[in-house]
Design a protein around this motif. Structure first.
Motif, mmCIF file in Angstrom:
data_model
loop_
_atom_site.group_PDB
_atom_site.id
_atom_site.type_symbol
_atom_site.label_atom_id
_atom_site.label_comp_id
_atom_site.label_asym_id
_atom_site.label_seq_id
_atom_site.Cartn_x
_atom_site.Cartn_y
_atom_site.Cartn_z
ATOM 1 N N GLU A 23 0.835 -1.205 0.000
ATOM 2 C CA GLU A 23 0.000 0.000 0.000
ATOM 3 C C GLU A 23 0.874 1.261 0.000
ATOM 4 O O GLU A 23 0.580 2.239 -0.681
ATOM 5 N N PHE A 24 1.950 1.221 0.769
ATOM 6 C CA PHE A 24 2.881 2.347 0.788
ATOM 7 C C PHE A 24 3.537 2.511 -0.581
ATOM 8 O O PHE A 24 3.653 3.629 -1.103
ATOM 9 N N HIS A 25 3.947 1.418 -1.193
ATOM 10 C CA HIS A 25 4.537 1.478 -2.529
ATOM 11 C C HIS A 25 3.551 2.116 -3.514
ATOM 12 O O HIS A 25 3.939 2.956 -4.334
ATOM 13 N N GLN A 26 2.299 1.701 -3.447
ATOM 14 C CA GLN A 26 1.274 2.211 -4.359
ATOM 15 C C GLN A 26 1.088 3.718 -4.193
ATOM 16 O O GLN A 26 1.011 4.459 -5.185
ATOM 17 N N ALA A 27 1.029 4.179 -2.948
ATOM 18 C CA ALA A 27 0.824 5.603 -2.692
ATOM 19 C C ALA A 27 2.004 6.427 -3.192
ATOM 20 O O ALA A 27 1.824 7.484 -3.821
ATOM 21 N N VAL A 28 3.219 5.954 -2.945
ATOM 22 C CA VAL A 28 4.403 6.689 -3.385
ATOM 23 C C VAL A 28 4.495 6.695 -4.903
ATOM 24 O O VAL A 28 4.810 7.720 -5.522
ATOM 25 N N SER A 29 4.212 5.555 -5.521
ATOM 26 C CA SER A 29 4.290 5.452 -6.982
ATOM 27 C C SER A 29 3.381 6.462 -7.658
ATOM 28 O O SER A 29 3.773 7.118 -8.636
ATOM 29 N N GLU A 30 2.160 6.615 -7.137
ATOM 30 C CA GLU A 30 1.221 7.565 -7.730
ATOM 31 C C GLU A 30 1.743 8.988 -7.651
ATOM 32 O O GLU A 30 1.677 9.761 -8.611
#
Length: 446
Positions: A23-30
Motif C-alpha cells: 500500500e505504501f509502494h502504491q501511494a508513493v508510486s502515484e
C-alpha cells in the motif's frame, strides 16, 4: 540522468528499503508519477534529496499494547505512530483500530496525509497511527482498558504543538474519550488540543462528525459545477456505511440527489427511491449492526456479498477502505452511466481503476483532495481549543465548505498550469507537494 531515470532509480531503492509494504509502494508510486512533470519544469525540487526525504518518515514508532479482557486474560496488540512530515506544522492524522493495521498501512496513510493536510491550506503536517486491535465485539470496559494501555505509551510522543491524533476506522467518540482521559491523567493537565474529535462538552467541535462526508460532497459538487452539473437530481452510490459514508449520503440528499446504494463488508442495499439516512445511523452508529438490517425496517433490497458498483448511477463515492474499487468495477461504473467518482476513503481505487476513469472521460477526484474535510475541521477544532472558543455549527460548516471549494480550485488550477487539465490526481499531488517542498527547502536539510 533524465527525470524518468531519476524517479525510477529512487523508486527501486524505496522498494528495497520498504519491502512487504504494497500500500505504501502504491501511494508513493502515484505521487512520483505526478512529480515527473514538476521536476522537468522546476528541477530545483530535486535538490538536497528532497523527494527522498519526503518519502522517508521523520519518525516511526512501534510499541506493545498489553491489556486485560473481561475474562481476566491478557491480550497483546501492536501500536503504531508514523510521524511523517512536520515542515508545515505539528503532525496531524488519525488513529485506526482494525485487524488489518500494520506498519505499511500506517505509512501509506501517513504519506497521503502530508499532501491532504497541505491542500487544506492550514498549518498542519502529516502523520498517522493505530493498532491491529479490533474493537468489534468488545465491551466498553475492554475498549477502555485497551485505549488506556495504548495511550500510556503514545502520550510520550504527542502534544498540541508536536503531534495531534484524531479518529479513523474503529476510533470514534467512545475511543477518543478513553484516549483523552488517559492522556489527561498521565500529563496531569487538560491539554484539549492534543486530540481532535472530542466530545462537545470537553473541547470538541461542531461539524467534526459530519466533516469528511460533507466535505466530500462539497468538493464533488464543485467538480460537477465545473462541468455544469450538480447533485440535484443525480443518482449516487455510496460504498460503506460508516461515518464518512453516512454523512456523504446525508449531504448528497440535502443537495437534491438520490442515494441508490450503500454497503458494508458483508453486502449492499439498493434503495432506488433514496436511502433513509436516519435509519442507517440508528443501525450503524447506535446499534453497531449490519447494513442488512435496513431492509427489515425500510424499502430496499439487500444483496449479500454483492458488488455495489453494478448499480446504475451518475456519481460514485467510494467511502469504505483502500483498493475496494478495481479496474473491472471501473468499467462497470462507466457502462452504468457514472460520470463522477470522488474518493471518501483513502486510496479506495486501484491504479487500474484510476487509469480507466482518466482514459474514459470519467471525472475523478482523489482522496487526498476529496476527503480532506475531516482533517480540515480537526484543524479548526485545534484553533478553537487554542483560543478557548466554540464556534456555531453554521459558521464551522461555512468554513469547511470554503476550504473544500478552495482545495478543488487549487487542484484544478494546478492541473491546468502543468498542462494536465482535468487530471485532478496530478493537480492534487503537485499542489500538495509544492507547498511542503518549498517549506522543506527553506528549512534546510533536517
Amino acid at each position: 540522468m533524465n527525470v524518468d531515470a531519476q524517479i525510477s532509480e529512487y523508486y527501486d531503492r524505496l522498494l528495497k528499503r520498504n519491502a512487504g509494504e504494497p500500500e505504501f509502494h502504491q501511494a508513493v508510486s502515484e505521487v512520483l508519477d505526478s512529480l515527473k512533470i514538476v521536476l522537468e519544469k522546476d528541477p530545483h525540487y530535486a535538490d538536497y534529496s528532497l523527494v527522498e526525504r519526503l518519502c522517508e518518515p521523520e519518525r516511526q514508532l512501534i510499541f506493545r499494547v498489553p491489556w486485560t479482557d473481561d475474562k481476566g486474560e491478557v491480550n497483546v496488540n501492536r501500536g503504531f505512530r508514523v510521524q511523517f512530515n512536520s515542515a508545515l506544522g505539528p503532525y496531524k492524522g488519525g488513529l485506526r483500530f482494525h485487524p488489518s493495521v500494520n506498519l505499511g498501512i500506517i505509512k501509506f496513510l501517513g504519506f497521503e496525509q502530508i499532501f491532504k493536510n497541505s491542500l487544506t491550506g492550514l498549518p498542519i503536517g502529516g502523520g498517522k497511527g493505530g493498532s491491529d486491535f479490533d474493537p468489534k465485539g468488545r465491551t466498553d470496559a475492554e475498549v477502555m482498558r485497551f485505549c488506556q494501555s495504548f495511550m500510556t505509551e503514545l502520550h510520550r510522543h504527542i502534544g498540541e504543538y508536536r503531534d495531534v491524533p484524531a479518529g479513523d476506522i474503529g476510533v470514534g467518540g467512545r475511543e477518543i474519550g478513553y484516549l483523552f482521559g488517559q492522556y489527561r491523567r498521565l500529563a496531569n493537565q487538560h491539554e484539549s488540543g492534543v486530540l481532535t474529535g472530542k466530545g462537545l462538552s470537553w473541547g470538541g467541535s461542531l461539524v467534526r462528525t459530519e466533516a469528511t462526508g460533507y466535505g466530500l460532497v462539497y468538493l464533488t459538487e464543485e467538480m460537477m459545477n465545473t462541468h455544469e452539473e450538480s447533485f440535484d437530481g443525480a443518482k449516487v452510490i455510496v460504498s460503506g456505511s460508516g461515518n464518512v459514508a453516512i454523512y456523504a449520503a446525508e449531504k448528497a440528499q440535502q443537495l437534491g440527489a438520490t442515494v441508490v446504494a450503500m454497503s458494508d463488508s458483508a453486502g449492499y442495499i439498493s434503495t432506488p427511491n433514496g436511502v433513509d439516512v436516519e435509519l442507517v445511523k440508528q443501525i450503524k452508529e447506535v446499534g453497531r449492526g449490519r447494513i442488512s438490517e435496513y431492509v427489515d425496517q425500510a424499502e430496499g433490497t439487500y444483496h449479500e456479498g454483492g458488488n455495489i458498483w453494478e448499480v446504475k448511477a451518475d456519481v460514485a463515492l467510494p467511502c469504505a477502505t483502500q483498493n475496494e474499487l478495481n479496474g473491472d468495477h471501473a468499467k462497470q461504473l462507466a457502462e452504468n452511466g457514472v460520470r463522477y467518482v470522488a474518493e471518501g476513503a483513502n486510496m479506495p481505487s486501484t491504479p487500474e481503476a484510476v487509469h480507466y476513469f482518466q482514459e474514459n472521460g470519467i471525472h475523478f477526484a482523489p482522496g487526498k483532495a476529496a476527503n480532506a474535510g475531516g482533517v480540515a475541521t480537526s484543524a479548526l477544532e485545534m484553533q478553537q481549543n487554542a483560543t478557548r472558543d466554540s464556534w456555531s455549527f453554521e459558521y464551522t460548516d461555512q468554513r469547511l465548505h470554503q476550504i473544500m471549494s478552495n482545495i478543488f480550485k487549487n487542484v484544478d488550477r494546478t492541473a491546468r498550469e502543468y498542462n494536465r487539465e482535468g487530471d485532478y490526481v496530478a493537480g492534487a499531488n503537485i499542489a500538495g507537494f509544492k507547498k511542503v517542498a518549498d517549506a522543506m527547502l527553506a528549512q534546510g536539510v533536517i
